[in-house]
Design a protein around this motif. Structure first.
Motif, PDB file in Angstrom:
ATOM      1  N   ILE A  39      -4.114   8.799  23.242  1.00  0.00           N
ATOM      2  CA  ILE A  39      -2.910   7.965  23.252  1.00  0.00           C
ATOM      3  C   ILE A  39      -3.228   6.720  24.063  1.00  0.00           C
ATOM      4  O   ILE A  39      -3.577   6.803  25.241  1.00  0.00           O
ATOM      5  CB  ILE A  39      -1.722   8.733  23.856  1.00  0.00           C
ATOM      6  N   LEU A  40      -3.099   5.562  23.437  1.00  0.00           N
ATOM      7  CA  LEU A  40      -3.409   4.284  24.068  1.00  0.00           C
ATOM      8  C   LEU A  40      -2.124   3.624  24.559  1.00  0.00           C
ATOM      9  O   LEU A  40      -1.022   4.124  24.343  1.00  0.00           O
ATOM     10  CB  LEU A  40      -4.127   3.376  23.073  1.00  0.00           C
ATOM     11  N   GLU A  41      -2.280   2.455  25.184  1.00  0.00           N
ATOM     12  CA  GLU A  41      -1.117   1.679  25.628  1.00  0.00           C
ATOM     13  C   GLU A  41      -0.301   1.203  24.424  1.00  0.00           C
ATOM     14  O   GLU A  41       0.920   1.246  24.428  1.00  0.00           O
ATOM     15  CB  GLU A  41      -1.598   0.470  26.455  1.00  0.00           C
ATOM     16  N   ASN A  42      -0.997   0.723  23.376  1.00  0.00           N
ATOM     17  CA  ASN A  42      -0.376   0.319  22.120  1.00  0.00           C
ATOM     18  C   ASN A  42      -1.022   1.121  21.006  1.00  0.00           C
ATOM     19  O   ASN A  42      -2.219   0.990  20.754  1.00  0.00           O
ATOM     20  CB  ASN A  42      -0.582  -1.174  21.850  1.00  0.00           C
ATOM     21  N   ASN A  43      -0.236   1.923  20.322  1.00  0.00           N
ATOM     22  CA  ASN A  43      -0.727   2.790  19.256  1.00  0.00           C
ATOM     23  C   ASN A  43      -0.229   2.270  17.917  1.00  0.00           C
ATOM     24  O   ASN A  43       0.899   1.783  17.814  1.00  0.00           O
ATOM     25  CB  ASN A  43      -0.239   4.218  19.472  1.00  0.00           C
ATOM     26  N   LEU A  44      -1.068   2.394  16.900  1.00  0.00           N
ATOM     27  CA  LEU A  44      -0.725   1.861  15.586  1.00  0.00           C
ATOM     28  C   LEU A  44      -0.621   2.995  14.566  1.00  0.00           C
ATOM     29  O   LEU A  44      -1.563   3.776  14.398  1.00  0.00           O
ATOM     30  CB  LEU A  44      -1.796   0.863  15.122  1.00  0.00           C
ATOM     31  N   VAL A  45       0.533   3.084  13.920  1.00  0.00           N
ATOM     32  CA  VAL A  45       0.717   3.983  12.784  1.00  0.00           C
ATOM     33  C   VAL A  45       0.628   3.096  11.551  1.00  0.00           C
ATOM     34  O   VAL A  45       1.423   2.179  11.372  1.00  0.00           O
ATOM     35  CB  VAL A  45       2.078   4.707  12.837  1.00  0.00           C
ATOM     36  N   HIS A  46      -0.361   3.365  10.727  1.00  0.00           N
ATOM     37  CA  HIS A  46      -0.620   2.528   9.550  1.00  0.00           C
ATOM     38  C   HIS A  46      -0.552   3.377   8.284  1.00  0.00           C
ATOM     39  O   HIS A  46      -0.967   4.540   8.286  1.00  0.00           O
ATOM     40  CB  HIS A  46      -2.007   1.876   9.664  1.00  0.00           C
ATOM     41  N   ILE A  47      -0.024   2.789   7.213  1.00  0.00           N
ATOM     42  CA  ILE A  47      -0.017   3.411   5.892  1.00  0.00           C
ATOM     43  C   ILE A  47      -0.768   2.477   4.963  1.00  0.00           C
ATOM     44  O   ILE A  47      -0.416   1.302   4.840  1.00  0.00           O
ATOM     45  CB  ILE A  47       1.418   3.639   5.374  1.00  0.00           C
ATOM     46  N   ASP A  48      -1.810   2.993   4.304  1.00  0.00           N
ATOM     47  CA  ASP A  48      -2.563   2.138   3.391  1.00  0.00           C
ATOM     48  C   ASP A  48      -1.932   2.163   1.994  1.00  0.00           C
ATOM     49  O   ASP A  48      -0.934   2.834   1.752  1.00  0.00           O
ATOM     50  CB  ASP A  48      -4.047   2.528   3.358  1.00  0.00           C
ATOM     51  N   ARG A  49      -2.534   1.431   1.081  1.00  0.00           N
ATOM     52  CA  ARG A  49      -1.963   1.315  -0.267  1.00  0.00           C
ATOM     53  C   ARG A  49      -2.016   2.615  -1.053  1.00  0.00           C
ATOM     54  O   ARG A  49      -1.331   2.753  -2.050  1.00  0.00           O
ATOM     55  CB  ARG A  49      -2.636   0.182  -1.039  1.00  0.00           C
ATOM     56  N   SER A  50      -2.794   3.588  -0.594  1.00  0.00           N
ATOM     57  CA  SER A  50      -2.853   4.904  -1.240  1.00  0.00           C
ATOM     58  C   SER A  50      -1.936   5.913  -0.546  1.00  0.00           C
ATOM     59  O   SER A  50      -2.052   7.110  -0.773  1.00  0.00           O
ATOM     60  CB  SER A  50      -4.288   5.434  -1.221  1.00  0.00           C
ATOM     61  N   ASP A  51      -1.055   5.424   0.324  1.00  0.00           N
ATOM     62  CA  ASP A  51      -0.075   6.233   1.054  1.00  0.00           C
ATOM     63  C   ASP A  51      -0.713   7.233   2.012  1.00  0.00           C
ATOM     64  O   ASP A  51      -0.159   8.300   2.265  1.00  0.00           O
ATOM     65  CB  ASP A  51       0.881   6.957   0.102  1.00  0.00           C
ATOM     66  N   ARG A  52      -1.880   6.906   2.558  1.00  0.00           N
ATOM     67  CA  ARG A  52      -2.495   7.740   3.586  1.00  0.00           C
ATOM     68  C   ARG A  52      -2.016   7.251   4.953  1.00  0.00           C
ATOM     69  O   ARG A  52      -1.899   6.048   5.182  1.00  0.00           O
ATOM     70  CB  ARG A  52      -4.007   7.681   3.483  1.00  0.00           C
ATOM     71  N   LEU A  53      -1.772   8.177   5.859  1.00  0.00           N
ATOM     72  CA  LEU A  53      -1.291   7.863   7.201  1.00  0.00           C
ATOM     73  C   LEU A  53      -2.462   7.768   8.170  1.00  0.00           C
ATOM     74  O   LEU A  53      -3.409   8.560   8.094  1.00  0.00           O
ATOM     75  CB  LEU A  53      -0.328   8.950   7.683  1.00  0.00           C
TER      76      LEU A  53
END
Length: 145
Positions: free
Chosen positions: A58-72
């Motif tokens: 767990i970082l100071e700023n965490n990124l939750v990303h969804i790509d074009r294939s709907d992978r998390l």
């Protein structure tokens, strides 16, 4: 065949009415059997719950990303929905003043359904420091990378 009795005690003419008492008895017995056989309706509400600790740091700023294939993704590491929920629950356990920021950045071609579910997952996990990032890349509707 049933006969009607007159006041004098002699038998009169036969009754033309049908006796429905056995019919009603059979219907009531069937109704009771159906009530006993039909299962009781139960209401089920499926709520995703974390089943462990988060695996990624767990970082100071965490990124939750969804790509074009709907992978998390969590900070670049691919995850399924349950692992992401566990990771978010680990972040939510951190006391509020020190809780890190969770940023959400879906791809322009990610499905709305997956994005909405991910946002609901973040909201339901109890995270308070939440931000949308990367929207400036899509100022013109329909333009993707």
């Amino acid at each position: 065949m049933a006969f009607t009795a007159t006041r004098g005690g002699t038998h009169g003419q036969p009754m033309s009415d049908m006796n429905v008492t056995p019919f009603i008895d059979v219907l009531l017995a069937l109704l009771i059997m159906f009530i006993m056989v039909i299962p009781i309706a139960t209401h089920a509400l499926l709520i995703p719950l974390p089943n462990g600790q988060g695996e990624q740091p767990i970082l100071e700023n965490n990124l939750v990303h969804i790509d074009r294939s709907d992978r998390l993704y969590w900070n670049g590491a691919e995850m399924d929905r349950q692992r992401l929920l566990n990771q978010l629950a680990s972040v939510a356990e951190i006391p509020k003043p020190d809780q890190p920021v969770v940023r959400f950045e879906p791809d322009a071609l990610a499905s709305y359904q997956t994005s909405a579910r991910a946002i609901a997952l973040i909201k339901d996990s109890g995270i308070e420091n939440f931000a949308f990032v990367g929207n400036e890349k899509y100022r013109e509707f329909g333009k993707a990378d």
